[in-house]
Scaffold this motif. Structure first.
Motif, short mmCIF file in Angstrom:
data_model
loop_
_atom_site.label_atom_id
_atom_site.label_comp_id
_atom_site.label_asym_id
_atom_site.label_seq_id
_atom_site.Cartn_x
_atom_site.Cartn_y
_atom_site.Cartn_z
N GLU A 133 -8.89 -8.74 -5.07
CA GLU A 133 -9.55 -7.84 -6.02
C GLU A 133 -8.54 -6.83 -6.55
N GLY A 134 -8.50 -6.67 -7.86
CA GLY A 134 -7.68 -5.62 -8.47
C GLY A 134 -8.48 -4.33 -8.43
N VAL A 135 -8.09 -3.41 -7.59
CA VAL A 135 -8.82 -2.16 -7.45
C VAL A 135 -8.47 -1.21 -8.59
N GLN A 136 -7.18 -1.11 -8.89
CA GLN A 136 -6.74 -0.16 -9.91
C GLN A 136 -5.40 -0.60 -10.47
N SER A 137 -5.22 -0.41 -11.76
CA SER A 137 -3.89 -0.57 -12.36
C SER A 137 -3.73 0.57 -13.34
N ILE A 138 -2.88 1.50 -12.97
CA ILE A 138 -2.70 2.71 -13.76
C ILE A 138 -1.21 3.04 -13.80
N GLY A 139 -0.72 3.37 -14.97
CA GLY A 139 0.71 3.63 -15.11
C GLY A 139 1.49 2.39 -14.76
N SER A 140 2.38 2.49 -13.78
CA SER A 140 3.15 1.32 -13.36
C SER A 140 2.74 0.86 -11.96
N LYS A 141 1.58 1.29 -11.50
CA LYS A 141 1.11 0.95 -10.14
C LYS A 141 -0.12 0.05 -10.19
N ILE A 142 -0.14 -0.89 -9.24
CA ILE A 142 -1.29 -1.78 -9.05
C ILE A 142 -1.77 -1.60 -7.62
N VAL A 143 -3.09 -1.53 -7.45
CA VAL A 143 -3.67 -1.50 -6.11
C VAL A 143 -4.51 -2.75 -5.96
N LEU A 144 -4.25 -3.52 -4.89
CA LEU A 144 -4.96 -4.77 -4.63
C LEU A 144 -5.66 -4.71 -3.28
N TYR A 145 -6.81 -5.38 -3.20
CA TYR A 145 -7.58 -5.44 -1.96
C TYR A 145 -8.02 -6.87 -1.70
N LYS A 146 -7.93 -7.26 -0.44
CA LYS A 146 -8.51 -8.53 0.00
C LYS A 146 -8.89 -8.38 1.46
N LYS A 147 -10.14 -8.67 1.77
CA LYS A 147 -10.60 -8.54 3.15
C LYS A 147 -9.85 -9.51 4.06
N SER A 148 -9.36 -9.00 5.16
CA SER A 148 -8.63 -9.82 6.12
C SER A 148 -9.57 -10.81 6.79
N GLU A 149 -9.12 -12.05 6.94
CA GLU A 149 -9.96 -13.06 7.59
C GLU A 149 -9.88 -12.96 9.10
N LYS A 150 -8.73 -12.46 9.62
CA LYS A 150 -8.54 -12.39 11.07
C LYS A 150 -8.99 -11.06 11.66
N LYS A 151 -8.51 -9.95 11.08
CA LYS A 151 -8.81 -8.63 11.63
C LYS A 151 -9.20 -7.66 10.51
N PRO A 152 -10.44 -7.67 10.05
CA PRO A 152 -10.84 -6.71 9.02
C PRO A 152 -10.72 -5.27 9.54
N LYS A 153 -10.11 -4.41 8.74
CA LYS A 153 -9.92 -3.02 9.14
C LYS A 153 -10.76 -2.06 8.29
N ILE A 154 -10.86 -2.35 7.00
CA ILE A 154 -11.53 -1.45 6.07
C ILE A 154 -13.01 -1.81 5.99
N GLU A 155 -13.84 -0.83 6.25
CA GLU A 155 -15.30 -1.01 6.16
C GLU A 155 -15.75 -0.46 4.80
N LEU A 156 -16.16 -1.36 3.91
CA LEU A 156 -16.59 -0.94 2.58
C LEU A 156 -18.00 -0.37 2.63
N PRO A 157 -18.27 0.66 1.82
CA PRO A 157 -19.65 1.16 1.73
C PRO A 157 -20.54 0.09 1.12
N GLN A 158 -21.80 0.07 1.50
CA GLN A 158 -22.73 -0.93 0.96
C GLN A 158 -23.00 -0.65 -0.50
N GLY A 159 -22.92 -1.71 -1.29
CA GLY A 159 -23.17 -1.57 -2.73
C GLY A 159 -24.66 -1.68 -3.03
N ASN A 160 -25.04 -1.17 -4.18
CA ASN A 160 -26.45 -1.26 -4.61
C ASN A 160 -26.64 -2.56 -5.36
N LYS A 161 -27.35 -3.48 -4.76
CA LYS A 161 -27.60 -4.77 -5.43
C LYS A 161 -29.07 -5.04 -5.52
#
Length: 100
Positions: free
Chosen positions: A72-100
Protein backbone atom coordinates in the motif's frame (compact mmCIF):
# COMPACT_ATOMS: atom_id res chain seq x y z
CA UNK A 1 -7.16 -1.52 0.58
CA UNK A 2 -6.67 0.56 3.68
CA UNK A 3 -9.15 3.17 4.84
CA UNK A 4 -8.53 6.90 5.22
CA UNK A 5 -8.37 6.52 8.99
CA UNK A 6 -5.79 3.72 8.72
CA UNK A 7 -3.78 5.75 6.20
CA UNK A 8 -3.71 8.73 8.59
CA UNK A 9 -2.55 6.44 11.41
CA UNK A 10 0.26 5.00 9.26
CA UNK A 11 1.31 8.52 8.20
CA UNK A 12 1.61 9.49 11.85
CA UNK A 13 3.80 6.43 12.51
CA UNK A 14 5.96 7.16 9.46
CA UNK A 15 6.57 10.71 10.61
CA UNK A 16 9.33 9.56 12.95
CA UNK A 17 11.16 7.10 10.71
CA UNK A 18 14.06 7.85 8.39
CA UNK A 19 14.26 6.66 4.77
CA UNK A 20 16.05 3.32 4.42
CA UNK A 21 16.26 3.26 0.61
CA UNK A 22 17.09 5.73 -2.15
CA UNK A 23 15.68 5.38 -5.63
CA UNK A 24 18.44 6.67 -7.91
CA UNK A 25 19.71 6.54 -11.46
CA UNK A 26 19.45 2.74 -11.71
CA UNK A 27 15.67 3.07 -11.42
CA UNK A 28 13.49 0.27 -10.11
CA UNK A 29 15.16 -3.08 -10.73
CA UNK A 30 14.27 -6.59 -9.55
CA UNK A 31 16.96 -6.52 -6.85
CA UNK A 32 15.62 -3.21 -5.53
CA UNK A 33 12.07 -4.60 -5.41
CA UNK A 34 13.30 -7.70 -3.58
CA UNK A 35 15.04 -5.54 -0.97
CA UNK A 36 11.88 -3.49 -0.47
CA UNK A 37 9.81 -6.67 -0.05
CA UNK A 38 12.23 -8.00 2.57
CA UNK A 39 12.24 -4.68 4.43
CA UNK A 40 8.43 -4.55 4.40
CA UNK A 41 8.26 -8.09 5.78
CA UNK A 42 10.61 -7.13 8.61
CA UNK A 43 9.29 -3.61 9.35
CA UNK A 44 5.85 -3.33 7.69
CA UNK A 45 6.29 0.44 7.23
CA UNK A 46 9.20 1.96 5.30
CA UNK A 47 10.18 5.29 3.82
CA UNK A 48 12.04 5.72 0.52
CA UNK A 49 13.71 8.82 -0.93
CA UNK A 50 13.30 9.39 -4.67
CA UNK A 51 16.33 11.19 -6.11
CA UNK A 52 15.95 13.62 -9.02
CA UNK A 53 18.14 11.49 -11.32
CA UNK A 54 15.90 8.43 -10.94
CA UNK A 55 13.70 9.33 -13.90
CA UNK A 56 10.57 8.84 -11.77
CA UNK A 57 8.16 11.26 -10.18
CA UNK A 58 7.45 10.40 -6.56
CA UNK A 59 3.84 9.31 -7.17
CA UNK A 60 4.61 7.19 -10.23
CA UNK A 61 7.47 5.43 -8.41
CA UNK A 62 5.12 4.68 -5.51
CA UNK A 63 2.39 3.36 -7.82
CA UNK A 64 4.87 1.21 -9.77
CA UNK A 65 6.39 -0.34 -6.63
CA UNK A 66 2.96 -0.98 -5.10
CA UNK A 67 1.75 -2.67 -8.29
CA UNK A 68 4.81 -4.92 -8.49
CA UNK A 69 4.97 -6.12 -4.87
CA UNK A 70 1.38 -5.67 -3.69
CA UNK A 71 1.94 -3.14 -0.93
CA UNK A 72 0.00 0.00 0.00
CA UNK A 73 1.26 3.47 -0.87
CA UNK A 74 0.57 5.41 2.31
CA UNK A 75 2.03 8.73 1.24
CA UNK A 76 4.13 10.28 -1.49
CA UNK A 77 5.06 13.85 -0.76
CA UNK A 78 8.04 15.84 -1.96
CA UNK A 79 10.76 13.29 -2.64
CA UNK A 80 9.59 10.77 0.00
CA UNK A 81 7.45 7.65 -0.36
CA UNK A 82 5.91 5.77 2.56
CA UNK A 83 4.91 2.14 1.92
CA UNK A 84 3.04 -0.35 4.09
CA UNK A 85 2.52 -4.08 3.83
CA UNK A 86 1.30 -6.29 6.66
CA UNK A 87 3.92 -8.85 7.64
CA UNK A 88 2.88 -12.45 7.02
CA UNK A 89 5.17 -13.87 9.72
CA UNK A 90 5.20 -11.31 12.55
CA UNK A 91 2.65 -8.48 12.24
CA UNK A 92 3.73 -5.55 14.43
CA UNK A 93 1.45 -2.67 13.48
CA UNK A 94 -2.15 -2.86 14.67
CA UNK A 95 -4.31 -0.78 12.33
CA UNK A 96 -7.40 0.98 13.69
CA UNK A 97 -10.65 -0.58 12.51
CA UNK A 98 -12.05 1.12 9.44
CA UNK A 99 -15.69 2.09 8.97
CA UNK A 100 -17.16 -0.29 6.42
Amino acid sequence: MITTKQRAYLRSLANGITPIFQLGKNGIEEAFLRQIEEALEARELIKITVLENSGFETREASDFICEKIGCEGVQSIGSKIVLYKKSEKKPKIELPQGNK
